[in-house]
Write an enzyme that holds these catalytic residues in place. Sequence first.
Site, PDB file in Angstrom:
ATOM      1  N   ASN A  12       0.859  -1.188   0.000  1.00 38.61           N
ATOM      2  CA  ASN A  12       0.000   0.000   0.000  1.00 38.61           C
ATOM      3  C   ASN A  12       0.894   1.236   0.000  1.00 38.61           C
ATOM      4  O   ASN A  12       1.466   1.590   1.021  1.00 38.61           O
ATOM      5  CB  ASN A  12      -0.896  -0.025   1.248  1.00 38.61           C
ATOM      6  CG  ASN A  12      -1.706   1.250   1.396  1.00 38.61           C
ATOM      7  OD1 ASN A  12      -1.849   2.022   0.442  1.00 38.61           O
ATOM      8  ND2 ASN A  12      -2.234   1.491   2.586  1.00 38.61           N
ATOM      9  N   LYS A  14       0.095   4.280  -0.253  1.00 40.32           N
ATOM     10  CA  LYS A  14      -0.561   5.487   0.289  1.00 40.32           C
ATOM     11  C   LYS A  14      -0.310   6.662  -0.684  1.00 40.32           C
ATOM     12  O   LYS A  14      -0.279   6.444  -1.890  1.00 40.32           O
ATOM     13  CB  LYS A  14      -0.062   5.789   1.689  1.00 40.32           C
ATOM     14  CG  LYS A  14      -0.070   4.538   2.580  1.00 40.32           C
ATOM     15  CD  LYS A  14       0.085   4.855   4.015  1.00 40.32           C
ATOM     16  CE  LYS A  14       0.269   3.563   4.795  1.00 40.32           C
ATOM     17  NZ  LYS A  14      -0.021   3.687   6.192  1.00 40.32           N
ATOM     18  N   HIS A 104      -9.594   1.076   4.681  1.00 37.65           N
ATOM     19  CA  HIS A 104      -8.301   1.244   5.365  1.00 37.65           C
ATOM     20  C   HIS A 104      -8.522   2.178   6.556  1.00 37.65           C
ATOM     21  O   HIS A 104      -9.332   3.109   6.479  1.00 37.65           O
ATOM     22  CB  HIS A 104      -7.279   1.836   4.389  1.00 37.65           C
ATOM     23  CG  HIS A 104      -5.889   1.810   4.961  1.00 37.65           C
ATOM     24  ND1 HIS A 104      -5.461   2.760   5.850  1.00 37.65           N
ATOM     25  CD2 HIS A 104      -4.864   0.931   4.807  1.00 37.65           C
ATOM     26  CE1 HIS A 104      -4.206   2.478   6.211  1.00 37.65           C
ATOM     27  NE2 HIS A 104      -3.828   1.372   5.582  1.00 37.65           N
ATOM     28  N   GLU A 106      -6.969   4.581   7.630  1.00 38.29           N
ATOM     29  CA  GLU A 106      -6.801   6.015   7.331  1.00 38.29           C
ATOM     30  C   GLU A 106      -8.039   6.578   6.644  1.00 38.29           C
ATOM     31  O   GLU A 106      -8.359   7.761   6.796  1.00 38.29           O
ATOM     32  CB  GLU A 106      -5.530   6.215   6.485  1.00 38.29           C
ATOM     33  CG  GLU A 106      -4.286   6.044   7.348  1.00 38.29           C
ATOM     34  CD  GLU A 106      -3.056   5.545   6.622  1.00 38.29           C
ATOM     35  OE1 GLU A 106      -2.994   5.626   5.387  1.00 38.29           O
ATOM     36  OE2 GLU A 106      -2.138   5.056   7.318  1.00 38.29           O
ATOM     37  N   GLU A 175      -5.653  -5.283  10.287  1.00 40.58           N
ATOM     38  CA  GLU A 175      -4.668  -4.237  10.530  1.00 40.58           C
ATOM     39  C   GLU A 175      -4.989  -3.523  11.842  1.00 40.58           C
ATOM     40  O   GLU A 175      -5.789  -2.570  11.852  1.00 40.58           O
ATOM     41  CB  GLU A 175      -4.695  -3.208   9.396  1.00 40.58           C
ATOM     42  CG  GLU A 175      -4.332  -3.772   8.048  1.00 40.58           C
ATOM     43  CD  GLU A 175      -3.676  -2.707   7.178  1.00 40.58           C
ATOM     44  OE1 GLU A 175      -2.538  -2.930   6.771  1.00 40.58           O
ATOM     45  OE2 GLU A 175      -4.285  -1.659   6.947  1.00 40.58           O
ATOM     46  N   GLY A 181       2.062   1.981  10.797  1.00 37.66           N
ATOM     47  CA  GLY A 181       2.999   3.105  10.684  1.00 37.66           C
ATOM     48  C   GLY A 181       3.648   3.505  11.995  1.00 37.66           C
ATOM     49  O   GLY A 181       4.260   4.567  12.090  1.00 37.66           O
ATOM     50  N   SER A 221       3.180  -2.419  10.344  1.00 33.11           N
ATOM     51  CA  SER A 221       4.633  -2.419  10.584  1.00 33.11           C
ATOM     52  C   SER A 221       5.310  -3.733  10.198  1.00 33.11           C
ATOM     53  O   SER A 221       6.233  -4.180  10.880  1.00 33.11           O
ATOM     54  CB  SER A 221       4.931  -2.042  12.040  1.00 33.11           C
ATOM     55  OG  SER A 221       4.470  -0.726  12.299  1.00 33.11           O
TER      56      SER A 221
HETATM   57  C1  PEP Z   1      -0.858   0.113   5.938  1.00 34.44           C
HETATM   58  O1  PEP Z   1      -0.869   1.294   5.628  1.00 34.44           O
HETATM   59  O2  PEP Z   1      -1.768  -0.631   5.527  1.00 34.44           O
HETATM   60  C2  PEP Z   1       0.216  -0.384   6.784  1.00 34.44           C
HETATM   61  C3  PEP Z   1       0.134  -1.591   7.255  1.00 34.44           C
HETATM   62  O3  PEP Z   1       1.271   0.478   7.023  1.00 34.44           O
HETATM   63  P1  PEP Z   1       2.671   0.121   7.733  1.00 34.44           P
HETATM   64  O4  PEP Z   1       3.182  -1.176   7.134  1.00 34.44           O
HETATM   65  O5  PEP Z   1       3.564   1.260   7.434  1.00 34.44           O
HETATM   66  O6  PEP Z   1       2.388  -0.047   9.192  1.00 34.44           O
END
Ligand code: PEP
Length: 263
Positions: A12, A14, A104, A106, A175, A181, A221
């Site tokens: 992803n 973003k 997601h 976000e 998630e 993040g 992460s």
């Molecule tokens: C994401 O944005 O779906 C995500 C898992 O980000 P990160 O791997 O940076 O935690």
Amino acid sequence: MVTTRTPLMAGNWKMNFNHLQAIAFVQKLAWTLKDAKHEYEQVEVAVFPPFTDLRSVQTIVQADKLDIEYGAQDLSEHDSGAYTGDISGEFIAQLGARYVLVGHSERRTIHGESDEVCKAKVDAAIRHGLVPVLCVGESLEERESSDNPADVSIAQLKAALADVKPGTDIVIAYEPVWAIGTGKVATAEQAQEVCAAIRGALGELLGEESAAQTRILYGGSVKPANVASIMREPDIDGALVGGASLSIDDFASIIRYHSHVGT
Ligand code: PEP
């Protein structure tokens, strides 16, 4: 029932990479994986670029006959009309995309997307032949205030899949919001516990066969150093990767987790 689920490693991006950077990235990723003799039937690879990159990614994937899949990061719940700034699933499907992210965290937090909106977006994705990658997961507050860490994910799942038919190709991404993040990855056991509960809920909603076939990803992460332990868990079929998917070396290493599974 014997089911094999092909692991999926999904990046992803973003709001990163313009269309020129996207072309360079996809090309370099493909070369790196080719050098490493990556077999895409063993681990599927997908990227989720910004909307404005999709046409360029399509062009490079088609021109170089790459096995890399791609998808959009969002879609409109509507098919067409007066929805300024929104993008129809039809347009995304026309660009050869296979997947689309829905819900997601976000989108849920920054854009206030409710479970109802996520449901409408899942339905729109399916209507246009796209595979929705439905993101679910709890915040730190929700985890700390509940006896069952899977409660929030299951409620989000049930709401979004209310009208999905058994046998429909969907992907779920667990998630935990506190792990996105932040560098705070869930332990493999924490991730497995919720992913197993999600598979159980899929069984109730769509039947055991669909539950056994549906891929459930972990996201939050994920890095080369922690992917192998996560992928050892029986109900985790891949990863949705944010930050680390922007580095060729890191993303390729995550895709090639088999090669460092003993680490
Ligand atoms: C994401 O944005 O779906 C995500 C898992 O980000 P990160 O791997 O940076 O935690």
